[in-house]
Design a protein around this motif. Structure first.
Motif, PDB file in Angstrom:
ATOM      1  N   PHE A  52      24.024  83.073-103.398  1.00  0.00           N
ATOM      2  CA  PHE A  52      23.126  82.992-102.059  1.00  0.00           C
ATOM      3  C   PHE A  52      24.014  83.017-100.892  1.00  0.00           C
ATOM      4  O   PHE A  52      24.919  82.568-100.953  1.00  0.00           O
ATOM      5  CB  PHE A  52      22.156  81.927-102.218  1.00  0.00           C
ATOM      6  CG  PHE A  52      21.395  81.668-103.287  1.00  0.00           C
ATOM      7  CD1 PHE A  52      20.537  82.385-103.642  1.00  0.00           C
ATOM      8  CD2 PHE A  52      21.845  80.517-104.059  1.00  0.00           C
ATOM      9  CE1 PHE A  52      19.711  82.195-105.006  1.00  0.00           C
ATOM     10  CE2 PHE A  52      21.033  80.382-105.419  1.00  0.00           C
ATOM     11  CZ  PHE A  52      19.954  81.155-105.563  1.00  0.00           C
ATOM     12  N   ALA A  53      23.697  83.872 -99.872  1.00  0.00           N
ATOM     13  CA  ALA A  53      24.434  84.006 -98.793  1.00  0.00           C
ATOM     14  C   ALA A  53      23.139  84.164 -97.579  1.00  0.00           C
ATOM     15  O   ALA A  53      22.427  84.541 -97.684  1.00  0.00           O
ATOM     16  CB  ALA A  53      25.392  85.263 -98.804  1.00  0.00           C
ATOM     17  N   ALA A  54      23.821  83.316 -96.420  1.00  0.00           N
ATOM     18  CA  ALA A  54      22.926  83.363 -95.105  1.00  0.00           C
ATOM     19  C   ALA A  54      23.788  83.185 -94.116  1.00  0.00           C
ATOM     20  O   ALA A  54      25.108  82.574 -93.974  1.00  0.00           O
ATOM     21  CB  ALA A  54      22.045  82.357 -95.356  1.00  0.00           C
ATOM     22  N   ALA A  55      23.485  83.736 -92.911  1.00  0.00           N
ATOM     23  CA  ALA A  55      24.079  83.549 -91.539  1.00  0.00           C
ATOM     24  C   ALA A  55      22.805  83.378 -90.379  1.00  0.00           C
ATOM     25  O   ALA A  55      22.095  83.996 -90.574  1.00  0.00           O
ATOM     26  CB  ALA A  55      25.001  84.584 -91.202  1.00  0.00           C
ATOM     27  N   ALA A  56      23.343  82.860 -89.362  1.00  0.00           N
ATOM     28  CA  ALA A  56      22.407  82.517 -88.377  1.00  0.00           C
ATOM     29  C   ALA A  56      22.297  83.981 -87.687  1.00  0.00           C
ATOM     30  O   ALA A  56      23.367  84.735 -87.815  1.00  0.00           O
ATOM     31  CB  ALA A  56      22.972  81.556 -87.329  1.00  0.00           C
ATOM     32  N   PRO A  57      21.468  84.412 -86.666  1.00  0.00           N
ATOM     33  CA  PRO A  57      21.411  85.522 -86.169  1.00  0.00           C
ATOM     34  C   PRO A  57      22.850  86.079 -85.475  1.00  0.00           C
ATOM     35  O   PRO A  57      23.143  87.328 -85.811  1.00  0.00           O
ATOM     36  CB  PRO A  57      20.161  85.553 -85.266  1.00  0.00           C
ATOM     37  CG  PRO A  57      19.426  84.457 -85.718  1.00  0.00           C
ATOM     38  CD  PRO A  57      20.380  83.257 -86.445  1.00  0.00           C
ATOM     39  N   GLN A  58      23.273  85.405 -84.757  1.00  0.00           N
ATOM     40  CA  GLN A  58      24.480  85.679 -83.809  1.00  0.00           C
ATOM     41  C   GLN A  58      25.594  86.103 -84.792  1.00  0.00           C
ATOM     42  O   GLN A  58      26.435  87.228 -84.878  1.00  0.00           O
ATOM     43  CB  GLN A  58      24.740  84.849 -82.832  1.00  0.00           C
ATOM     44  CG  GLN A  58      26.045  85.090 -81.940  1.00  0.00           C
ATOM     45  CD  GLN A  58      26.519  84.102 -81.071  1.00  0.00           C
ATOM     46  OE1 GLN A  58      25.819  83.095 -81.130  1.00  0.00           O
ATOM     47  NE2 GLN A  58      27.806  84.496 -80.332  1.00  0.00           N
ATOM     48  N   GLU A  59      25.884  85.381 -85.773  1.00  0.00           N
ATOM     49  CA  GLU A  59      26.959  85.475 -86.738  1.00  0.00           C
ATOM     50  C   GLU A  59      26.720  86.693 -87.733  1.00  0.00           C
ATOM     51  O   GLU A  59      27.499  87.324 -88.208  1.00  0.00           O
ATOM     52  CB  GLU A  59      26.980  84.023 -87.646  1.00  0.00           C
ATOM     53  CG  GLU A  59      27.754  82.985 -86.855  1.00  0.00           C
ATOM     54  CD  GLU A  59      26.876  82.473 -85.626  1.00  0.00           C
ATOM     55  OE1 GLU A  59      27.412  81.943 -84.772  1.00  0.00           O
ATOM     56  OE2 GLU A  59      25.701  82.471 -85.674  1.00  0.00           O
ATOM     57  N   ARG A  60      25.302  86.874 -88.078  1.00  0.00           N
ATOM     58  CA  ARG A  60      24.984  87.963 -88.679  1.00  0.00           C
ATOM     59  C   ARG A  60      25.081  89.294 -88.237  1.00  0.00           C
ATOM     60  O   ARG A  60      25.889  90.269 -88.736  1.00  0.00           O
ATOM     61  CB  ARG A  60      23.581  87.900 -89.145  1.00  0.00           C
ATOM     62  CG  ARG A  60      23.118  88.862 -90.466  1.00  0.00           C
ATOM     63  CD  ARG A  60      21.932  88.492 -91.122  1.00  0.00           C
ATOM     64  NE  ARG A  60      20.767  88.516 -90.400  1.00  0.00           N
ATOM     65  CZ  ARG A  60      20.150  87.024 -89.997  1.00  0.00           C
ATOM     66  NH1 ARG A  60      20.499  86.063 -90.333  1.00  0.00           N
ATOM     67  NH2 ARG A  60      19.088  87.122 -89.075  1.00  0.00           N
ATOM     68  N   GLN A  61      25.059  89.377 -86.890  1.00  0.00           N
ATOM     69  CA  GLN A  61      25.217  90.553 -86.058  1.00  0.00           C
ATOM     70  C   GLN A  61      26.669  90.754 -85.991  1.00  0.00           C
ATOM     71  O   GLN A  61      27.194  91.885 -85.934  1.00  0.00           O
ATOM     72  CB  GLN A  61      24.502  90.359 -84.957  1.00  0.00           C
ATOM     73  CG  GLN A  61      22.877  90.424 -84.852  1.00  0.00           C
ATOM     74  CD  GLN A  61      22.487  90.497 -83.650  1.00  0.00           C
ATOM     75  OE1 GLN A  61      22.935  90.260 -82.567  1.00  0.00           O
ATOM     76  NE2 GLN A  61      21.200  90.625 -83.282  1.00  0.00           N
ATOM     77  N   ALA A  62      27.503  89.392 -85.883  1.00  0.00           N
ATOM     78  CA  ALA A  62      28.777  89.705 -85.736  1.00  0.00           C
ATOM     79  C   ALA A  62      29.778  89.933 -87.133  1.00  0.00           C
ATOM     80  O   ALA A  62      30.845  90.041 -86.994  1.00  0.00           O
ATOM     81  CB  ALA A  62      29.244  88.593 -84.900  1.00  0.00           C
TER      82      ALA A  62
END
Length: 328
Positions: free
Chosen positions: A174-184
């Motif tokens: 499983f992997a996940a990131a907050a929106p800003q980190e995902r975009q970056a």
């Protein structure tokens, strides 16, 4: 025949004899897909001739761990090397600390799941597999390697990887990131850290986990492109782990509930161990809006594929087409 609701996709499950005897387009069920589960290989040619596509239900993405990070990155397309560099640079410039943990703790697992749940909530057909399997993950907590990204005290991204020593594999679960980190592109920096951890533990293979073989529903088409361009190859999951997936034959009666285009990894030449082919599902020209161009197949090509082909789907008689399209 029975019906299953697969996260917004209505599936009619039939036996092979029924699948071959019924005229599904003239007398369609109230379903988006007709599926034969685990069809006998002797029936595959008949099913294909009847319009079904024989495929693995799930695929596992794998790549050998090269001797070093530099060797791994050198093998990627230039654009993808740049994406990995940008992800790492973001971490450095934004004071994001990337840490690797052996095993899971309750506090960090809860923090990761909060980020994961928020990411899944943004997806049209997102399924919170990690939340569904939380108890099983916790039971095997000592078998995991976790990579987390922290900004101050806040966990902003993470990935949970299962060590499978009997296969010499580190498998991303499983992997996940907050929106800003995902975009970056921060998750790419986490994947590099996970691969580094796998090398340090003497493992030979990195897996980016199991996906449904259909992209454009629960998993988006962008996930296929990311994994393909990151040097990983899909293998039918049940050949790696017999408890995951299995063969299926699908007949698509329309694209409701799916993106247009959607992508389907399918068997080629009726051979379950040959390289997979990619079918690009799109509404056929008669159902497509007059000013809507067809998909560009070139963007989906990859060296591990037996081929890439357009697979036009016409909504069956009496069934609605996708919202915003005029079917017939």
């Amino acid at each position: 025949m029975k019906f299953e609701d697969r996260d917004g996709l209505r599936v009619a499950v039939a036996e092979a004899d029924e699948a071959l005897a019924h005229d599904w387009r003239a007398r369609p069920p109230a379903a988006d897909v007709v599926r034969v589960k685990r069809p006998d290989r002797a029936r595959w040619p008949e099913l294909e001739r009847a319009g079904f596509v024989v495929k693995p239900g799930w695929v596992n993405w794998r790549a050998p761990l090269r001797a070093s990070e530099e060797e791994y990155l050198a093998a990627l397309p230039a654009s993808e090397r740049r994406n990995f560099r940008l992800g790492r640079r973001f971490a450095e410039q934004q004071d994001v600390a990337v840490v690797v943990r052996d095993g899971l703790t309750a506090h960090e697992l809860d923090a990761f799941l909060a980020v994961y749940d928020a990411q899944i909530a943004t997806m049209p057909h997102g399924v919170a597999y990690a939340r569904r399997q939380q108890e099983q993950v916790w039971e095997r907590r000592a078998d995991y390697v976790a990579v987390y990204a922290h900004r101050g005290d806040a966990l902003v991204a993470g990935c949970l990887c299962l060590v499978r020593p009997e296969e010499s594999v580190l498998q991303l679960r499983f992997a996940a990131a907050a929106p800003q980190e995902r975009q970056a592109r921060l998750q790419r920096a986490l994947y590099l850290a996970a691969m580094r951890a796998a090398r340090e533990r003497g493992l030979a293979v990195m897996s980016l986990g199991n996906d449904p073989s259909l992209y454009g529903h629960v998993a988006g088409t962008g996930l296929f492109r990311f994994k393909a361009r990151s040097g990983f190859t899909p293998t039918p999951s049940h050949l790696v782990d017999p408890g995951v997936g299995g063969d299926e034959a699908d007949l698509f009666l329309g694209l409701r509930g799916l993106s247009d285009p959607s992508l389907l990894l399918a068997y080629s030449a009726g051979d379950p161990v040959a390289p997979l082919r990619l079918l690009v599902l799109t509404e056929d020209d008669d159902a497509r809006a007059a000013d809507a161009p067809g998909p560009d197949l070139a963007q989906y090509r990859a060296g591990f594929l037996a081929g890439v082909a357009l697979h036009p789907v016409r909504p069956a008689t009496g069934l609605p087409s996708r919202p915003g399209h005029q079917g017939r």
